[in-house]
Design a protein around this motif. Structure first.
Motif, PDB file in Angstrom:
ATOM      1  N   MET A  50      -1.514 -52.036  79.355  1.00 55.78           N
ATOM      2  CA  MET A  50      -2.270 -52.108  80.709  1.00 55.78           C
ATOM      3  C   MET A  50      -1.178 -52.864  81.757  1.00 55.78           C
ATOM      4  SD  MET A  50      -5.835 -53.267  79.084  1.00 55.78           S
ATOM      5  CE  MET A  50      -6.618 -54.094  80.527  1.00 55.78           C
ATOM      6  N   ALA A  51      -0.403 -53.791  81.179  1.00 50.90           N
ATOM      7  CA  ALA A  51       0.354 -54.459  82.206  1.00 50.90           C
ATOM      8  C   ALA A  51       1.278 -53.453  82.825  1.00 50.90           C
ATOM      9  CB  ALA A  51       1.117 -55.506  81.514  1.00 50.90           C
ATOM     10  N   THR A  52       1.859 -52.567  81.903  1.00 54.58           N
ATOM     11  CA  THR A  52       2.744 -51.538  82.266  1.00 54.58           C
ATOM     12  C   THR A  52       2.036 -50.661  83.319  1.00 54.58           C
ATOM     13  OG1 THR A  52       3.899 -51.710  80.248  1.00 54.58           O
ATOM     14  CG2 THR A  52       4.472 -49.748  81.735  1.00 54.58           C
ATOM     15  N   PHE A  53       1.072 -50.081  83.215  1.00 52.10           N
ATOM     16  CA  PHE A  53       0.283 -49.328  84.191  1.00 52.10           C
ATOM     17  C   PHE A  53      -0.144 -49.859  85.336  1.00 52.10           C
ATOM     18  CE2 PHE A  53      -0.755 -46.498  80.437  1.00 52.10           C
ATOM     19  CZ  PHE A  53       0.097 -45.241  80.976  1.00 52.10           C
ATOM     20  N   PHE A  54      -0.575 -51.530  85.430  1.00 52.96           N
ATOM     21  CA  PHE A  54      -0.674 -52.159  86.335  1.00 52.96           C
ATOM     22  C   PHE A  54       0.503 -52.319  87.483  1.00 52.96           C
ATOM     23  CE2 PHE A  54      -1.319 -56.152  88.393  1.00 52.96           C
ATOM     24  CZ  PHE A  54      -2.761 -55.874  89.197  1.00 52.96           C
ATOM     25  N   THR A  55       1.657 -52.595  86.781  1.00 51.23           N
ATOM     26  CA  THR A  55       2.743 -52.698  87.453  1.00 51.23           C
ATOM     27  C   THR A  55       3.111 -51.372  88.390  1.00 51.23           C
ATOM     28  OG1 THR A  55       3.644 -54.283  85.859  1.00 51.23           O
ATOM     29  CG2 THR A  55       5.108 -53.258  87.449  1.00 51.23           C
TER      30      THR A  55
END
Length: 59
Positions: free
Chosen positions: A13-18
């Motif tokens: 989720m953090a990767t996609f948000f970034t």
């Protein structure tokens, strides 16, 4: 191995948000800015003009 399965969803989720934030920032301005501004100006002009009615209302 439980810690791996617990950490994978937040990392994904953090990767996609970034990636989403980077894409939004990169798409601001540049050659598309004039076209986007024209669309926004046209939408605002339509909303300020109010609803268009072709039928005469005579209640």
């Amino acid at each position: 191995m439980d810690y791996v399965s617990a950490l994978v969803p937040p990392v994904v989720m953090a990767t996609f948000f970034t990636i989403l934030i980077v894409t939004i920032v990169k798409s601001q301005g540049g050659p598309n800015k004039t076209k986007e501004d024209a669309y926004v100006d046209a939408a605002l002009a339509r909303s300020e003009a109010g609803p268009k009615s072709t039928a005469a209302s005579g209640d």
